[in-house]
Design a protein around this motif. Sequence first.
Motif, PDB file in Angstrom:
ATOM      1  N   THR A 107      -7.871  -5.371 -76.449  1.00 24.51           N
ATOM      2  CA  THR A 107      -8.280  -5.243 -75.052  1.00 24.51           C
ATOM      3  C   THR A 107      -7.371  -4.275 -74.308  1.00 24.51           C
ATOM      4  O   THR A 107      -7.840  -3.403 -73.560  1.00 24.51           O
ATOM      5  CB  THR A 107      -8.278  -6.621 -74.355  1.00 24.51           C
ATOM      6  OG1 THR A 107      -9.216  -7.464 -75.015  1.00 24.51           O
ATOM      7  CG2 THR A 107      -8.626  -6.507 -72.878  1.00 24.51           C
ATOM      8  N   THR A 166      -8.630  -0.717 -72.860  1.00 23.47           N
ATOM      9  CA  THR A 166      -8.482  -0.502 -71.419  1.00 23.47           C
ATOM     10  C   THR A 166      -7.724   0.790 -71.132  1.00 23.47           C
ATOM     11  O   THR A 166      -8.135   1.598 -70.294  1.00 23.47           O
ATOM     12  CB  THR A 166      -7.743  -1.698 -70.775  1.00 23.47           C
ATOM     13  OG1 THR A 166      -8.537  -2.871 -70.951  1.00 23.47           O
ATOM     14  CG2 THR A 166      -7.467  -1.469 -69.306  1.00 23.47           C
ATOM     15  N   ALA A 199      -3.816  -0.806 -64.598  1.00 19.99           N
ATOM     16  CA  ALA A 199      -4.936  -1.059 -65.518  1.00 19.99           C
ATOM     17  C   ALA A 199      -4.672  -2.303 -66.359  1.00 19.99           C
ATOM     18  O   ALA A 199      -5.567  -3.131 -66.562  1.00 19.99           O
ATOM     19  CB  ALA A 199      -5.167   0.161 -66.413  1.00 19.99           C
ATOM     20  N   ALA A 214      -6.645  -5.946 -66.192  1.00 27.94           N
ATOM     21  CA  ALA A 214      -7.240  -6.534 -67.399  1.00 27.94           C
ATOM     22  C   ALA A 214      -6.774  -7.977 -67.604  1.00 27.94           C
ATOM     23  O   ALA A 214      -7.205  -8.648 -68.532  1.00 27.94           O
ATOM     24  CB  ALA A 214      -6.896  -5.684 -68.621  1.00 27.94           C
TER      25      ALA A 214
END
Length: 111
Positions: free
Chosen positions: A62, A66, A99, A103
Amino acid sequence: MVCRHCVRAVTAAFDTAGIAGAQVSLGHAVVPHNIPPERLAILDRELAAGGFARITDHETATVEKTLLALPGVESVTVDLSTGRVTVEGSATPATVSEAITNAGFTCPIPS
């Protein structure tokens, strides 16, 4: 993890959670698959009490996905043994940190 004390502490967390078959070393822990959620909750609580966290392959993927979606990011390396993310490219540390935070992860900006 950086010392034998840490290895013992993480091993004890697995034992307390009743998770057999985990392989813990100075660099990482390999966790067996298909662990019931209630056992993982116990493990997470025990690890947090010792100042550790469990990071899964899914979480690593992830973070990588991202960051690779950000303009200016050329490559991403997630090092589970140190909990560090290395980003190459022109994206600013603040953009990268934002970011990762968006997330759902904690990301302090290194000084």
